[in-house]
Design a protein around this motif. Sequence first.
Motif, short mmCIF file in Angstrom:
data_model
loop_
_atom_site.label_atom_id
_atom_site.label_comp_id
_atom_site.label_asym_id
_atom_site.label_seq_id
_atom_site.Cartn_x
_atom_site.Cartn_y
_atom_site.Cartn_z
N UNK A 113 -52.21 22.96 0.56
CA UNK A 113 -52.05 22.54 -0.78
C UNK A 113 -51.32 22.04 -1.89
N UNK A 114 -50.99 23.61 -2.05
CA UNK A 114 -49.58 24.18 -2.51
C UNK A 114 -48.61 23.43 -1.96
N UNK A 115 -48.15 22.87 -1.02
CA UNK A 115 -47.33 22.11 0.00
C UNK A 115 -47.45 20.69 -0.72
N UNK A 116 -47.13 20.06 -1.58
CA UNK A 116 -47.40 19.13 -2.34
C UNK A 116 -45.94 18.90 -2.27
N UNK A 117 -44.85 18.77 -1.95
CA UNK A 117 -43.78 18.20 -1.61
C UNK A 117 -44.10 17.19 -0.18
#
Length: 525
Positions: free
Chosen positions: A411-415
Amino acid sequence: MARIAFILLTHKDPQGVIDQARRLTAAGDFVAIHHDRNAPREDYRRIREALADHPRVCFAPRRIRCGWGEWSLVGATLTTLREAEARFSQATHFYLLSGDCMPVKSAEYARRFLDSEECDHIECVDFLNGGWIKTGITEERLIYRHWFNERRQKALFYASMAVQKRLGLQRSVPEGLQVMIGSQWWCLRRRTVEAVLELIATVPAIPRFFRTTWIPDETFFQTLVAHLVPRTQIRSRSLTFLMFTDYGMPVTFYNDHYDLLLRQDSLFARKISAEAQQLRAGLGALWQSEGQEFPISAEGPRLIRFLTGRGRVGRRFAPRAWETDGSLGRSHVVHLIVAKKWHVAKRLTARIRALTAIPAVDYVFDEADAALPDMGGVASTVAKRARHRRALVKLLFEQLDATQLVLCLDPSGLNLISDFAADRAEARILFIDTPFDDDYLRGHMGRIGLANDSTPADVLDRLLPVVRGDLEHEVERLRDMGFSRFETCAAAQGIERNAAALARFLDVSPEIAQDLAATPNLFDD
Protein backbone atom coordinates in the motif's frame (compact mmCIF):
# COMPACT_ATOMS: atom_id res chain seq x y z
CA MET A 1 44.72 6.84 28.42
CA ALA A 2 43.21 9.15 25.82
CA ARG A 3 43.07 12.85 26.68
CA ILE A 4 41.07 15.05 24.33
CA ALA A 5 41.67 18.65 23.29
CA PHE A 6 38.39 19.99 21.93
CA ILE A 7 38.61 22.56 19.14
CA LEU A 8 35.47 24.57 19.82
CA LEU A 9 34.11 26.80 17.01
CA THR A 10 31.46 29.19 18.36
CA HIS A 11 29.60 32.28 17.23
CA LYS A 12 26.75 32.91 19.70
CA ASP A 13 25.35 32.13 23.17
CA PRO A 14 28.32 33.18 25.33
CA GLN A 15 26.93 31.56 28.48
CA GLY A 16 26.46 28.31 26.56
CA VAL A 17 30.10 28.46 25.44
CA ILE A 18 31.26 29.04 29.03
CA ASP A 19 29.14 26.17 30.34
CA GLN A 20 30.32 23.84 27.58
CA ALA A 21 33.99 24.57 28.25
CA ARG A 22 33.56 23.97 31.95
CA ARG A 23 31.68 20.69 31.37
CA LEU A 24 34.25 19.31 28.96
CA THR A 25 37.25 20.21 31.11
CA ALA A 26 35.68 18.96 34.35
CA ALA A 27 36.56 15.39 33.36
CA GLY A 28 40.22 16.28 32.76
CA ASP A 29 40.16 17.21 29.06
CA PHE A 30 41.08 20.47 27.31
CA VAL A 31 39.26 23.11 25.27
CA ALA A 32 40.56 25.61 22.70
CA ILE A 33 37.98 28.23 21.68
CA HIS A 34 37.53 30.27 18.53
CA HIS A 35 34.66 32.75 18.76
CA ASP A 36 33.60 34.18 15.39
CA ARG A 37 34.73 37.77 14.93
CA ASN A 38 31.30 38.54 13.47
CA ALA A 39 29.85 38.03 16.96
CA PRO A 40 29.45 41.03 19.31
CA ARG A 41 32.70 42.04 21.01
CA GLU A 42 30.93 42.07 24.37
CA ASP A 43 30.07 38.37 24.01
CA TYR A 44 33.70 37.47 23.44
CA ARG A 45 34.86 39.63 26.34
CA ARG A 46 32.38 37.83 28.60
CA ILE A 47 33.72 34.41 27.54
CA ARG A 48 37.36 35.47 27.99
CA GLU A 49 36.75 36.89 31.46
CA ALA A 50 34.83 33.84 32.66
CA LEU A 51 37.50 31.38 31.51
CA ALA A 52 40.65 33.52 31.72
CA ASP A 53 42.24 31.61 34.62
CA HIS A 54 41.14 28.16 33.60
CA PRO A 55 44.25 25.98 33.17
CA ARG A 56 42.64 23.66 30.61
CA VAL A 57 41.14 26.37 28.38
CA CYS A 58 42.92 28.44 25.74
CA PHE A 59 41.80 30.79 22.98
CA ALA A 60 42.71 31.18 19.34
CA PRO A 61 45.35 33.92 19.11
CA ARG A 62 43.43 35.56 16.28
CA ARG A 63 39.69 35.75 15.71
CA ILE A 64 38.50 35.35 12.12
CA ARG A 65 35.26 36.49 10.51
CA CYS A 66 33.69 33.22 9.37
CA GLY A 67 31.38 32.70 6.41
CA TRP A 68 29.64 29.52 5.33
CA GLY A 69 31.42 27.80 2.46
CA GLU A 70 34.55 29.96 2.80
CA TRP A 71 38.18 29.26 3.71
CA SER A 72 37.59 31.31 6.87
CA LEU A 73 36.09 28.25 8.58
CA VAL A 74 39.22 26.24 7.86
CA GLY A 75 41.38 29.20 8.86
CA ALA A 76 39.60 29.48 12.21
CA THR A 77 40.01 25.76 12.77
CA LEU A 78 43.72 25.84 11.92
CA THR A 79 44.63 28.79 14.12
CA THR A 80 42.78 27.21 17.06
CA LEU A 81 44.27 23.79 16.36
CA ARG A 82 47.84 25.16 16.33
CA GLU A 83 47.25 26.84 19.68
CA ALA A 84 45.79 23.68 21.21
CA GLU A 85 48.61 21.50 19.86
CA ALA A 86 51.21 23.85 21.36
CA ARG A 87 49.48 24.44 24.70
CA PHE A 88 48.14 20.99 25.57
CA SER A 89 51.06 18.56 25.32
CA GLN A 90 49.09 15.89 27.21
CA ALA A 91 46.35 15.73 24.58
CA THR A 92 46.37 12.52 22.57
CA HIS A 93 43.38 13.41 20.38
CA PHE A 94 41.92 16.61 18.93
CA TYR A 95 38.13 16.71 18.47
CA LEU A 96 36.44 19.44 16.39
CA LEU A 97 33.12 20.63 17.84
CA SER A 98 30.67 23.48 17.33
CA GLY A 99 28.94 25.45 20.02
CA ASP A 100 25.73 23.54 19.21
CA CYS A 101 27.30 20.14 20.02
CA MET A 102 26.77 18.20 23.23
CA PRO A 103 28.14 14.86 24.48
CA VAL A 104 25.90 11.80 24.18
CA LYS A 105 28.32 9.52 26.05
CA SER A 106 30.45 9.87 29.16
CA ALA A 107 34.09 10.94 29.09
CA GLU A 108 34.91 7.52 30.54
CA TYR A 109 33.19 5.84 27.57
CA ALA A 110 34.83 8.21 25.05
CA ARG A 111 38.34 7.54 26.36
CA ARG A 112 37.76 3.79 26.37
CA PHE A 113 36.44 4.04 22.79
CA LEU A 114 39.41 6.07 21.53
CA ASP A 115 41.91 3.80 23.31
CA SER A 116 40.37 0.70 21.75
CA GLU A 117 41.77 1.37 18.28
CA GLU A 118 44.74 3.27 16.88
CA CYS A 119 43.01 5.33 14.19
CA ASP A 120 41.59 8.67 13.10
CA HIS A 121 37.86 9.28 12.81
CA ILE A 122 37.12 11.52 9.83
CA GLU A 123 34.68 10.98 7.01
CA CYS A 124 36.60 11.02 3.73
CA VAL A 125 35.33 9.63 0.43
CA ASP A 126 36.46 10.29 -3.11
CA PHE A 127 35.41 13.81 -4.12
CA LEU A 128 34.28 12.99 -7.65
CA ASN A 129 33.10 9.39 -7.34
CA GLY A 130 32.04 9.02 -3.73
CA GLY A 131 28.46 10.24 -4.24
CA TRP A 132 28.78 12.63 -1.29
CA ILE A 133 27.67 15.79 -3.11
CA LYS A 134 23.95 15.56 -3.88
CA THR A 135 23.19 18.98 -5.39
CA GLY A 136 24.98 22.01 -6.80
CA ILE A 137 28.36 22.31 -8.45
CA THR A 138 30.89 19.50 -8.05
CA GLU A 139 34.19 19.62 -9.98
CA GLU A 140 33.75 23.39 -10.31
CA ARG A 141 34.41 23.70 -6.57
CA LEU A 142 38.03 22.80 -7.25
CA ILE A 143 39.05 23.72 -10.79
CA TYR A 144 37.91 27.37 -10.54
CA ARG A 145 38.93 30.00 -8.00
CA HIS A 146 36.14 31.27 -5.77
CA TRP A 147 36.52 34.74 -4.27
CA PHE A 148 32.81 35.43 -3.69
CA ASN A 149 30.31 33.80 -1.37
CA GLU A 150 27.56 31.95 -3.23
CA ARG A 151 25.00 32.72 -0.51
CA ARG A 152 25.68 36.45 -0.11
CA GLN A 153 27.02 37.29 -3.58
CA LYS A 154 25.28 34.83 -5.87
CA ALA A 155 25.51 36.92 -9.05
CA LEU A 156 29.24 37.60 -8.58
CA PHE A 157 29.90 33.98 -7.61
CA TYR A 158 28.46 32.57 -10.83
CA ALA A 159 29.69 35.42 -13.04
CA SER A 160 33.27 34.88 -11.83
CA MET A 161 33.01 31.16 -12.52
CA ALA A 162 31.57 31.78 -16.00
CA VAL A 163 34.41 34.15 -16.90
CA GLN A 164 37.03 31.62 -15.81
CA LYS A 165 35.30 28.92 -17.80
CA ARG A 166 35.11 31.08 -20.92
CA LEU A 167 38.80 32.03 -20.66
CA GLY A 168 39.90 28.45 -19.97
CA LEU A 169 41.33 29.27 -16.55
CA GLN A 170 40.82 25.84 -15.05
CA ARG A 171 43.48 24.77 -12.58
CA SER A 172 44.82 21.44 -11.36
CA VAL A 173 44.83 19.89 -7.91
CA PRO A 174 48.28 20.07 -6.24
CA GLU A 175 50.43 17.20 -7.46
CA GLY A 176 50.13 14.00 -5.49
CA LEU A 177 46.81 14.85 -3.82
CA GLN A 178 43.54 13.00 -4.31
CA VAL A 179 40.78 15.30 -3.14
CA MET A 180 38.46 13.69 -0.59
CA ILE A 181 35.24 14.99 0.94
CA GLY A 182 33.20 14.44 4.09
CA SER A 183 31.73 15.94 7.23
CA GLN A 184 33.75 18.76 8.77
CA TRP A 185 33.44 17.26 12.28
CA TRP A 186 36.38 14.96 13.04
CA CYS A 187 38.54 13.45 15.79
CA LEU A 188 42.26 13.12 14.96
CA ARG A 189 45.25 11.69 16.81
CA ARG A 190 48.08 14.00 17.85
CA ARG A 191 50.50 12.44 15.36
CA THR A 192 48.03 13.12 12.55
CA VAL A 193 47.52 16.74 13.59
CA GLU A 194 51.28 17.27 13.76
CA ALA A 195 51.72 15.74 10.29
CA VAL A 196 48.98 17.95 8.81
CA LEU A 197 50.44 21.13 10.33
CA GLU A 198 53.94 20.24 9.14
CA LEU A 199 52.72 19.47 5.60
CA ILE A 200 50.95 22.79 5.09
CA ALA A 201 53.93 24.65 6.58
CA THR A 202 56.37 23.01 4.17
CA VAL A 203 54.11 22.91 1.09
CA PRO A 204 52.37 26.32 0.99
CA ALA A 205 50.83 25.45 -2.40
CA ILE A 206 48.35 23.18 -0.58
CA PRO A 207 46.67 25.80 1.65
CA ARG A 208 46.93 28.31 -1.21
CA PHE A 209 44.91 25.96 -3.43
CA PHE A 210 42.21 25.31 -0.83
CA ARG A 211 41.88 29.01 0.06
CA THR A 212 39.94 29.59 -3.17
CA THR A 213 38.01 26.31 -3.36
CA TRP A 214 34.33 26.35 -2.46
CA ILE A 215 33.29 24.81 0.89
CA PRO A 216 36.86 23.76 1.83
CA ASP A 217 35.84 22.69 5.35
CA GLU A 218 34.42 19.56 3.65
CA THR A 219 37.64 18.81 1.73
CA PHE A 220 40.77 20.29 3.38
CA PHE A 221 41.36 18.04 6.39
CA GLN A 222 39.65 15.12 4.67
CA THR A 223 42.15 15.28 1.77
CA LEU A 224 45.26 15.79 3.87
CA VAL A 225 44.46 13.07 6.39
CA ALA A 226 43.79 10.58 3.59
CA HIS A 227 47.09 11.66 1.99
CA LEU A 228 49.16 11.27 5.17
CA VAL A 229 47.57 8.37 7.03
CA PRO A 230 47.32 4.73 5.87
CA ARG A 231 43.73 3.82 4.96
CA THR A 232 43.80 1.04 7.54
CA GLN A 233 44.13 3.71 10.24
CA ILE A 234 41.18 5.85 9.07
CA ARG A 235 37.58 5.25 10.07
CA SER A 236 35.62 7.17 7.45
CA ARG A 237 32.88 8.50 9.67
CA SER A 238 32.28 11.32 12.09
CA LEU A 239 31.92 10.56 15.80
CA THR A 240 29.41 13.44 15.96
CA PHE A 241 25.81 12.43 15.28
CA LEU A 242 24.12 14.86 12.92
CA MET A 243 21.21 14.58 10.54
CA PHE A 244 19.86 16.69 7.70
CA THR A 245 16.21 16.98 6.72
CA ASP A 246 15.14 16.43 3.12
CA TYR A 247 15.11 20.25 2.86
CA GLY A 248 18.88 20.22 3.51
CA MET A 249 18.60 21.75 6.98
CA PRO A 250 20.27 20.27 10.09
CA VAL A 251 17.92 18.35 12.36
CA THR A 252 17.67 20.13 15.72
CA PHE A 253 17.29 18.04 18.89
CA TYR A 254 15.04 18.93 21.82
CA ASN A 255 14.30 17.72 25.35
CA ASP A 256 12.44 14.56 24.30
CA HIS A 257 15.41 13.31 22.22
CA TYR A 258 17.57 12.39 25.24
CA ASP A 259 17.10 8.60 25.08
CA LEU A 260 17.38 8.57 21.28
CA LEU A 261 20.71 10.42 21.33
CA LEU A 262 22.27 8.14 23.94
CA ARG A 263 21.55 5.07 21.79
CA GLN A 264 23.41 6.37 18.73
CA ASP A 265 26.87 5.08 17.84
CA SER A 266 28.47 8.50 18.43
CA LEU A 267 30.25 10.46 21.14
CA PHE A 268 28.64 13.86 20.48
CA ALA A 269 25.57 15.20 18.66
CA ARG A 270 24.67 18.43 16.91
CA LYS A 271 22.68 20.54 16.84
CA ILE A 272 21.13 20.79 20.29
CA SER A 273 18.53 23.53 20.61
CA ALA A 274 19.58 26.44 22.83
CA GLU A 275 16.07 26.31 24.29
CA ALA A 276 16.35 22.62 25.25
CA GLN A 277 17.71 23.38 28.71
CA GLN A 278 16.59 20.06 30.18
CA LEU A 279 18.37 18.15 27.41
CA ARG A 280 21.51 20.27 27.76
CA ALA A 281 21.59 19.75 31.53
CA GLY A 282 21.15 15.99 31.15
CA LEU A 283 23.81 15.65 28.47
CA GLY A 284 26.19 17.94 30.35
CA ALA A 285 25.95 15.80 33.49
CA LEU A 286 26.34 12.69 31.37
CA TRP A 287 29.89 13.60 30.30
CA GLN A 288 31.09 13.44 33.91
CA SER A 289 29.21 10.26 34.86
CA GLU A 290 30.99 6.99 35.66
CA GLY A 291 30.07 3.35 35.27
CA GLN A 292 27.19 3.98 32.87
CA GLU A 293 26.52 1.51 30.08
CA PHE A 294 25.32 2.64 26.66
CA PRO A 295 23.36 0.04 24.64
CA ILE A 296 23.69 1.03 20.97
CA SER A 297 20.73 0.67 18.62
CA ALA A 298 21.63 3.42 16.09
CA GLU A 299 18.09 3.69 14.75
CA GLY A 300 18.22 7.49 14.77
CA PRO A 301 18.67 8.21 11.03
CA ARG A 302 15.87 5.86 9.93
CA LEU A 303 13.54 7.01 12.70
CA ILE A 304 14.04 10.71 11.93
CA ARG A 305 13.58 10.15 8.19
CA PHE A 306 10.38 8.22 8.91
CA LEU A 307 8.88 10.79 11.26
CA THR A 308 9.78 13.82 9.13
CA GLY A 309 8.57 12.06 6.00
CA ARG A 310 5.09 11.64 7.44
CA GLY A 311 4.65 15.40 7.27
CA ARG A 312 5.37 15.53 3.55
CA VAL A 313 2.86 13.07 2.14
CA GLY A 314 2.17 15.32 -0.81
CA ARG A 315 5.78 15.07 -1.98
CA ARG A 316 6.24 11.44 -1.02
CA PHE A 317 3.46 10.39 -3.36
CA ALA A 318 3.97 13.04 -6.02
CA PRO A 319 3.29 11.75 -9.54
CA ARG A 320 6.36 10.71 -11.48
CA ALA A 321 7.11 10.89 -15.16
CA TRP A 322 6.39 7.68 -17.05
CA GLU A 323 9.24 5.78 -18.58
CA THR A 324 9.41 6.13 -22.35
CA ASP A 325 8.26 2.57 -22.97
CA GLY A 326 4.70 3.30 -24.16
CA SER A 327 1.37 1.99 -22.91
CA LEU A 328 0.83 -1.60 -21.77
CA GLY A 329 -1.96 -1.81 -24.34
CA ARG A 330 -5.77 -1.62 -24.18
CA SER A 331 -6.12 -5.37 -24.57
CA HIS A 332 -4.25 -6.15 -21.35
CA VAL A 333 -5.56 -6.36 -17.78
CA VAL A 334 -3.30 -5.75 -14.76
CA HIS A 335 -4.70 -7.27 -11.56
CA LEU A 336 -3.09 -5.51 -8.57
CA ILE A 337 -3.30 -7.25 -5.20
CA VAL A 338 -2.55 -4.58 -2.61
CA ALA A 339 -1.67 -5.94 0.84
CA LYS A 340 0.55 -4.80 3.69
CA LYS A 341 0.85 -8.38 4.97
CA TRP A 342 2.88 -9.86 2.16
CA HIS A 343 2.47 -13.46 3.31
CA VAL A 344 -1.31 -13.18 2.89
CA ALA A 345 -1.02 -11.90 -0.68
CA LYS A 346 1.53 -14.61 -1.51
CA ARG A 347 -0.82 -17.35 -0.31
CA LEU A 348 -3.45 -15.98 -2.66
CA THR A 349 -1.13 -15.70 -5.68
CA ALA A 350 0.09 -19.27 -5.10
CA ARG A 351 -3.52 -20.43 -5.13
CA ILE A 352 -4.27 -18.39 -8.28
CA ARG A 353 -1.37 -20.08 -10.05
CA ALA A 354 -2.66 -23.48 -8.94
CA LEU A 355 -6.35 -23.00 -9.86
CA THR A 356 -6.29 -20.69 -12.91
CA ALA A 357 -4.33 -20.01 -16.08
CA ILE A 358 -3.76 -16.38 -15.07
CA PRO A 359 -0.03 -15.68 -14.50
CA ALA A 360 0.59 -14.33 -11.01
CA VAL A 361 3.81 -12.93 -9.58
CA ASP A 362 4.49 -11.58 -6.11
CA TYR A 363 6.07 -8.33 -4.85
CA VAL A 364 8.29 -7.72 -7.88
CA PHE A 365 9.01 -4.12 -6.87
CA ASP A 366 9.92 -5.02 -3.28
CA GLU A 367 11.58 -8.46 -3.29
CA ALA A 368 14.24 -10.02 -5.50
CA ASP A 369 12.55 -13.43 -5.39
CA ALA A 370 8.99 -12.75 -6.54
CA ALA A 371 8.00 -15.87 -8.55
CA LEU A 372 9.30 -14.21 -11.73
CA PRO A 373 10.27 -16.12 -14.86
CA ASP A 374 13.76 -15.56 -16.26
CA MET A 375 13.59 -11.91 -17.36
CA GLY A 376 17.20 -11.14 -18.24
CA GLY A 377 18.90 -7.92 -17.15
CA VAL A 378 15.75 -5.79 -16.80
CA ALA A 379 14.80 -7.70 -13.63
CA SER A 380 18.25 -8.06 -12.10
CA THR A 381 17.58 -5.68 -9.19
CA VAL A 382 14.51 -4.34 -7.43
CA ALA A 383 15.67 -0.77 -8.12
CA LYS A 384 15.98 -1.47 -11.84
CA ARG A 385 12.47 -3.00 -11.92
CA ALA A 386 11.00 0.11 -10.30
CA ARG A 387 12.82 2.44 -12.72
CA HIS A 388 11.65 0.43 -15.74
CA ARG A 389 8.35 -0.84 -14.36
CA ARG A 390 6.37 -0.37 -17.55
CA ALA A 391 9.04 -2.13 -19.62
CA LEU A 392 9.11 -4.94 -17.06
CA VAL A 393 5.36 -5.52 -17.11
CA LYS A 394 5.23 -5.34 -20.91
CA LEU A 395 7.98 -7.94 -21.09
CA LEU A 396 6.10 -10.13 -18.62
CA PHE A 397 2.98 -10.02 -20.79
CA GLU A 398 5.06 -10.97 -23.83
CA GLN A 399 7.11 -13.68 -22.15
CA LEU A 400 4.08 -15.30 -20.53
CA ASP A 401 2.02 -14.91 -23.71
CA ALA A 402 -0.84 -13.55 -21.63
CA THR A 403 -3.33 -10.70 -21.64
CA GLN A 404 -3.87 -10.87 -17.88
CA LEU A 405 -1.29 -10.55 -15.12
CA VAL A 406 -1.53 -10.52 -11.33
CA LEU A 407 0.97 -8.35 -9.39
CA CYS A 408 1.35 -7.77 -5.66
CA LEU A 409 1.99 -4.24 -4.38
CA ASP A 410 2.50 -2.75 -0.94
CA PRO A 411 0.00 0.00 0.00
CA SER A 412 2.93 2.41 0.43
CA GLY A 413 3.53 2.21 -3.31
CA LEU A 414 0.70 4.54 -4.29
CA ASN A 415 2.83 6.00 -7.07
CA LEU A 416 3.08 2.55 -8.69
CA ILE A 417 -0.63 1.89 -8.25
CA SER A 418 -1.51 5.27 -9.74
CA ASP A 419 0.81 4.71 -12.69
CA PHE A 420 -0.80 1.41 -13.59
CA ALA A 421 -4.30 2.81 -13.07
CA ALA A 422 -3.53 5.70 -15.45
CA ASP A 423 -2.40 3.40 -18.27
CA ARG A 424 -4.62 2.52 -21.24
CA ALA A 425 -4.51 -1.09 -20.03
CA GLU A 426 -7.29 -1.98 -17.61
CA ALA A 427 -6.19 -1.96 -13.97
CA ARG A 428 -8.17 -3.80 -11.31
CA ILE A 429 -7.33 -3.53 -7.64
CA LEU A 430 -7.98 -6.06 -4.87
CA PHE A 431 -7.23 -4.62 -1.45
CA ILE A 432 -6.65 -7.22 1.26
CA ASP A 433 -7.78 -5.57 4.47
CA THR A 434 -6.02 -7.04 7.50
CA PRO A 435 -5.80 -5.89 11.13
CA PHE A 436 -2.46 -5.01 12.74
CA ASP A 437 -1.89 -6.13 16.32
CA ASP A 438 0.99 -4.79 18.42
CA ASP A 439 3.20 -7.81 17.72
CA TYR A 440 2.88 -7.29 13.97
CA LEU A 441 3.67 -3.57 14.32
CA ARG A 442 6.79 -4.32 16.37
CA GLY A 443 7.92 -6.76 13.70
CA HIS A 444 7.15 -4.19 11.00
CA MET A 445 9.28 -1.58 12.80
CA GLY A 446 12.14 -4.04 12.84
CA ARG A 447 11.78 -4.87 9.14
CA ILE A 448 11.90 -1.23 8.07
CA GLY A 449 14.73 -0.33 10.47
CA LEU A 450 12.82 1.86 12.94
CA ALA A 451 13.76 -0.41 15.83
CA ASN A 452 15.92 -3.38 16.67
CA ASP A 453 16.57 -5.76 19.56
CA SER A 454 18.29 -3.00 21.55
CA THR A 455 15.45 -0.47 21.27
CA PRO A 456 13.93 0.07 24.75
CA ALA A 457 10.37 -1.12 25.34
CA ASP A 458 9.11 2.36 26.24
CA VAL A 459 10.36 3.72 22.90
CA LEU A 460 8.58 0.90 21.07
CA ASP A 461 5.39 1.68 22.98
CA ARG A 462 5.60 5.35 21.98
CA LEU A 463 6.17 4.40 18.36
CA LEU A 464 3.26 1.93 18.14
CA PRO A 465 0.46 4.51 17.69
CA VAL A 466 2.61 6.51 15.26
CA VAL A 467 3.30 3.50 13.04
CA ARG A 468 -0.30 2.27 13.32
CA GLY A 469 -1.54 5.68 12.25
CA ASP A 470 0.88 5.69 9.32
CA LEU A 471 -0.40 2.33 8.05
CA GLU A 472 -4.00 3.41 8.47
CA HIS A 473 -3.24 6.59 6.55
CA GLU A 474 -1.87 4.50 3.67
CA VAL A 475 -5.18 2.67 3.47
CA GLU A 476 -7.17 5.91 3.59
CA ARG A 477 -5.17 7.35 0.71
CA LEU A 478 -5.66 4.16 -1.30
CA ARG A 479 -9.43 4.27 -0.81
CA ASP A 480 -9.53 8.00 -1.56
CA MET A 481 -7.94 7.47 -4.99
CA GLY A 482 -11.38 6.50 -6.31
CA PHE A 483 -10.31 3.63 -8.59
CA SER A 484 -13.19 2.39 -10.76
CA ARG A 485 -12.36 -1.32 -10.39
CA PHE A 486 -11.70 -1.66 -6.66
CA GLU A 487 -12.52 -4.73 -4.58
CA THR A 488 -11.85 -5.66 -0.96
CA CYS A 489 -11.15 -9.00 0.72
CA ALA A 490 -11.09 -9.32 4.50
CA ALA A 491 -11.38 -12.14 7.00
CA ALA A 492 -14.35 -10.39 8.60
CA GLN A 493 -16.29 -10.43 5.30
CA GLY A 494 -16.57 -14.21 5.18
CA ILE A 495 -15.93 -16.60 2.30
CA GLU A 496 -19.07 -15.73 0.29
CA ARG A 497 -18.40 -12.00 0.04
CA ASN A 498 -14.71 -12.57 -0.59
CA ALA A 499 -15.55 -15.05 -3.36
CA ALA A 500 -17.81 -12.50 -5.06
CA ALA A 501 -15.02 -9.89 -4.91
CA LEU A 502 -12.48 -12.35 -6.34
CA ALA A 503 -14.83 -13.35 -9.17
CA ARG A 504 -15.16 -9.70 -10.22
CA PHE A 505 -11.45 -9.07 -9.77
CA LEU A 506 -10.23 -12.02 -11.87
CA ASP A 507 -13.20 -12.77 -14.15
CA VAL A 508 -13.28 -16.39 -12.96
CA SER A 509 -16.22 -18.70 -12.35
CA PRO A 510 -18.03 -18.63 -9.00
CA GLU A 511 -16.67 -22.10 -8.23
CA ILE A 512 -13.03 -21.09 -8.72
CA ALA A 513 -13.63 -17.85 -6.82
CA GLN A 514 -15.11 -19.89 -3.96
CA ASP A 515 -12.03 -22.13 -3.88
CA LEU A 516 -9.74 -19.10 -3.87
CA ALA A 517 -11.66 -17.46 -1.04
CA ALA A 518 -11.43 -20.71 0.93
CA THR A 519 -7.63 -20.90 0.65
CA PRO A 520 -6.49 -22.62 3.86
CA ASN A 521 -5.17 -20.22 6.52
CA LEU A 522 -5.35 -17.33 4.03
CA PHE A 523 -5.49 -14.56 6.63
CA ASP A 524 -3.40 -16.23 9.36
CA ASP A 525 -0.28 -14.55 10.69
